[in-house]
Scaffold this active site. Structure first.
Site, short mmCIF file in Angstrom:
data_model
loop_
_atom_site.label_atom_id
_atom_site.label_comp_id
_atom_site.label_asym_id
_atom_site.label_seq_id
_atom_site.Cartn_x
_atom_site.Cartn_y
_atom_site.Cartn_z
N TYR A 46 29.30 44.36 38.36
CA TYR A 46 30.55 44.28 39.10
C TYR A 46 31.36 45.57 38.93
CZ TYR A 46 35.28 42.56 40.25
OH TYR A 46 36.55 42.40 40.77
N GLU A 68 41.40 35.81 42.65
CA GLU A 68 42.40 36.17 41.64
C GLU A 68 43.29 34.98 41.33
OE1 GLU A 68 42.54 38.78 39.85
OE2 GLU A 68 41.28 40.22 40.91
N TRP A 76 37.81 36.07 33.81
CA TRP A 76 37.27 36.57 35.07
C TRP A 76 35.76 36.36 35.14
CZ3 TRP A 76 38.39 37.31 39.79
CH2 TRP A 76 37.56 38.07 40.62
#
Length: 219
Positions: A46, A68, A76
């Site tokens: 990522y 988000e 995350w």
């Protein structure tokens, strides 16, 4: 809400730590990355290929805004591992499709163990899709969600050498959060919005010395 830079702290061998920054780790490919992107293959991919690269299309921005919001209060890494499931559950984050979701869809999503089953966040995502469609016909800005978000891009970007130097919000993220709320968006506080700005390349918070620093071409 925190950006990946603050969300992840992994132990790493001291021999791999860069002399330039205690928060940069040299990988087996010779590239320097922050510690959060150095010990997990998915986070590394990522970081290397997506985080901080400019996103300017409506669907891409709506997806990232939605993820988000779902991340708030969570790691995350959890959201990233569930990303494909989120895309499946939310019709590929097509704003028109998500805006049409009704009560049956809400119950479907609450029963879907593949995603984060939080009623408030699910309802906010549906509401945010509807707010996204409203932006298309609004008088200002003329370009919908993408134009609105990027109109708050700051004139300068941070130059952090350590993760402690990376801001968690800014005057621009506070102003954008206020405007988004005025437009009907939810789960868009200044810290969440700043994390979005980092993720889509509006600010460059790659550590100085990281191989990704300046790679977005925006700064």
């Amino acid at each position: 809400m925190e950006s990946p830079t603050a969300r992840h702290a992994h132990g790493t061998p001291s021999s791999a730590v860069s002399a330039d920054s205690p928060d940069l780790i040299r990988g087996d490919d010779g590239r320097l990355r922050p510690s959060w992107a150095s010990s997990d293959a998915l986070l590394r991919e990522y970081y290397d290929t997506e985080w901080g690269m400019p996103v300017r299309d409506e669907r891409g921005l709506f997806e990232r805004l939605s993820l988000e919001a779902f991340q708030s209060g969570l790691s995350w890494a959890i959201i990233l591992r569930k990303r494909e499931a989120f895309r499946s559950a939310f019709a590929g984050f097509n704003p028109e499709a998500v805006a049409s979701f009704g009560s049956d869809d809400v119950e479907r999503l609450l029963a879907d163990a593949r995603i984060v089953r939080n009623r408030a966040k699910i309802l906010a995502t549906i509401g945010n899709a509807r707010a996204t469609l409203e932006l298309r016909s609004g008088p200002t800005p003329p370009g919908g969600l993408a134009e609105l978000l990027w109109s708050f891009q700051p004139q300068t970007t941070p130059e952090p050498s350590t993760m402690a130097e990376i801001p968690t919000q800014s005057p621009e993220s506070a102003a954008l959060a206020k405007e988004l709320k005025r437009r009907g968006f939810r789960f868009v506080g200044p810290t969440t919005v700043y994390a979005l700005m980092e993720a889509v390349g509006m600010v460059d918070t790659h550590l100085v010395g990281s191989w990704r620093r300046g790679s977005s071409g925006v700064w």
